[in-house]
Design an enzyme around this catalytic site. Structure first.
Site, PDB file in Angstrom:
ATOM      1  N   TYR A   1      44.866  38.651  40.358  1.00  0.00           N
ATOM      2  CA  TYR A   1      46.300  38.333  40.322  1.00  0.00           C
ATOM      3  C   TYR A   1      46.612  36.835  40.256  1.00  0.00           C
ATOM      4  O   TYR A   1      47.780  36.458  40.174  1.00  0.00           O
ATOM      5  CB  TYR A   1      46.986  38.946  41.553  1.00  0.00           C
ATOM      6  CG  TYR A   1      46.868  40.451  41.602  1.00  0.00           C
ATOM      7  CD1 TYR A   1      47.364  41.241  40.564  1.00  0.00           C
ATOM      8  CD2 TYR A   1      46.239  41.088  42.673  1.00  0.00           C
ATOM      9  CE1 TYR A   1      47.240  42.622  40.595  1.00  0.00           C
ATOM     10  CE2 TYR A   1      46.116  42.473  42.711  1.00  0.00           C
ATOM     11  CZ  TYR A   1      46.608  43.231  41.672  1.00  0.00           C
ATOM     12  OH  TYR A   1      46.495  44.604  41.688  1.00  0.00           O
TER      13      TYR A   1
ATOM     14  N   HIS B   1      53.199  41.990  34.053  1.00  0.00           N
ATOM     15  CA  HIS B   1      52.125  42.213  35.023  1.00  0.00           C
ATOM     16  C   HIS B   1      51.218  41.000  35.035  1.00  0.00           C
ATOM     17  O   HIS B   1      50.901  40.447  33.973  1.00  0.00           O
ATOM     18  CB  HIS B   1      51.303  43.455  34.675  1.00  0.00           C
ATOM     19  CG  HIS B   1      52.125  44.700  34.697  1.00  0.00           C
ATOM     20  ND1 HIS B   1      52.533  45.282  35.871  1.00  0.00           N
ATOM     21  CD2 HIS B   1      52.663  45.424  33.690  1.00  0.00           C
ATOM     22  CE1 HIS B   1      53.280  46.332  35.591  1.00  0.00           C
ATOM     23  NE2 HIS B   1      53.381  46.444  34.269  1.00  0.00           N
TER      24      HIS B   1
HETATM   25  O1  CA2 Z   1      49.121  43.125  37.612  1.00  0.00           O
HETATM   26  C1  CA2 Z   1      50.221  43.347  38.142  1.00  0.00           C
HETATM   27  O2  CA2 Z   1      51.126  42.502  38.198  1.00  0.00           O
HETATM   28  C2  CA2 Z   1      50.461  44.700  38.835  1.00  0.00           C
HETATM   29  O3  CA2 Z   1      51.822  45.055  38.631  1.00  0.00           O
HETATM   30  C3  CA2 Z   1      50.168  44.486  40.297  1.00  0.00           C
HETATM   31  C4  CA2 Z   1      50.236  45.773  41.124  1.00  0.00           C
HETATM   32  C5  CA2 Z   1      49.416  46.876  40.485  1.00  0.00           C
HETATM   33  O4  CA2 Z   1      49.619  48.101  41.205  1.00  0.00           O
HETATM   34  C6  CA2 Z   1      49.780  47.089  39.021  1.00  0.00           C
HETATM   35  O5  CA2 Z   1      48.911  48.066  38.489  1.00  0.00           O
HETATM   36  C7  CA2 Z   1      49.598  45.797  38.242  1.00  0.00           C
HETATM   37  C8  CA2 Z   1      49.707  45.547  42.538  1.00  0.00           C
HETATM   38  C9  CA2 Z   1      50.305  44.393  43.261  1.00  0.00           C
HETATM   39  C10 CA2 Z   1      49.524  44.182  44.521  1.00  0.00           C
HETATM   40  O6  CA2 Z   1      49.591  42.810  44.849  1.00  0.00           O
HETATM   41  C11 CA2 Z   1      48.638  42.289  45.667  1.00  0.00           C
HETATM   42  C12 CA2 Z   1      48.892  41.021  46.133  1.00  0.00           C
HETATM   43  C13 CA2 Z   1      47.973  40.419  46.935  1.00  0.00           C
HETATM   44  C14 CA2 Z   1      46.820  41.068  47.301  1.00  0.00           C
HETATM   45  C15 CA2 Z   1      46.578  42.323  46.835  1.00  0.00           C
HETATM   46  C16 CA2 Z   1      47.506  42.956  46.015  1.00  0.00           C
END
Ligand code: CA2
Length: 184
Positions: A60, A137
């Protein structure tokens, strides 16, 4: 609800007032000589994105959501635009904000996070929006697990940007500036 807009953007009632030429709206406003109000871009973020910058930076990126909010607001300002930048872990709150954008926004940039892959409620709210929608995303869901390959947002989005980490939000603002210029 987290509203991550920096205070000056909120203080301006999230509406930019523009006289004369405006880069996002071309020369026609310059000729009108009237005061024109440009509604803000709603930049909405779904569950767990409040934890950005703390885990999984290889997926991310390293930017926090507050940093992305500041970068996004600065990029919008370069186009003469403002943003309402928010995050929620609650599906209904995201639906409420999409409905709010019908009257108060010029378009929506949405990272619905996990709700992307599950939420008919967000899909239906977006379908009723009738304004440009850019799905963003940070990661590229198509290169990840199969359950991330389906998006209920893509079905109603004007465009989709993924895999560019925080740069995707800035590309979305640039694209939105072009899209709203095309509106009647
Ligand atoms: O890639 C992206 O921006 C997503 O929307 C992020 C989502 C995921 O479920 C989508 O498939 C793709 C997850 C966000 C979780 O964010 C986190 C932040 C910090 C640590 C772990 C996860």
């Amino acid at each position: 609800m987290s509203d991550l807009s920096p205070p000056p953007h909120r203080a301006s009632a999230a509406v930019a007032t523009i006289r004369g030429f405006h880069p996002a709206f071309g020369v026609s406003l310059a000729k009108s000589g009237k005061q024109n109000k440009v509604l803000p871009i709603y930049v909405l973020n779904g569950p767990t994105l409040n934890l950005l910058g703390t885990r999984e930076p290889e997926i991310y990126g390293t930017a926090t959501l507050a940093e992305i909010g500041r970068l996004t607001a600065a990029r919008a300002k370069g186009h003469g635009l403002t943003v309402v930048f928010r995050q929620s872990n609650h599906e209904g709150e995201l639906v409420d904000w999409i409905q709010e954008a019908r009257a108060k926004g010029c378009g929506v940039i949405l990272n619905a996070a996990a709700y992307t892959h599950t939420s008919l409620a967000i899909h239906d709210a977006l379908k009723a929006l009738d304004k440009p929608i850019i799905e963003v995303h940070l990661s590229n869901p198509h290169a990840r697990e199969p359950f991330r390959h389906r998006s209920f947002v893509s079905k109603v989005a004007t465009g989709v940007i993924c895999g560019l980490k925080e740069q995707g939000y800035l590309a979305a603002v640039d694209a939105m500036a072009v899209l709203i210029k095309r509106q009647p």
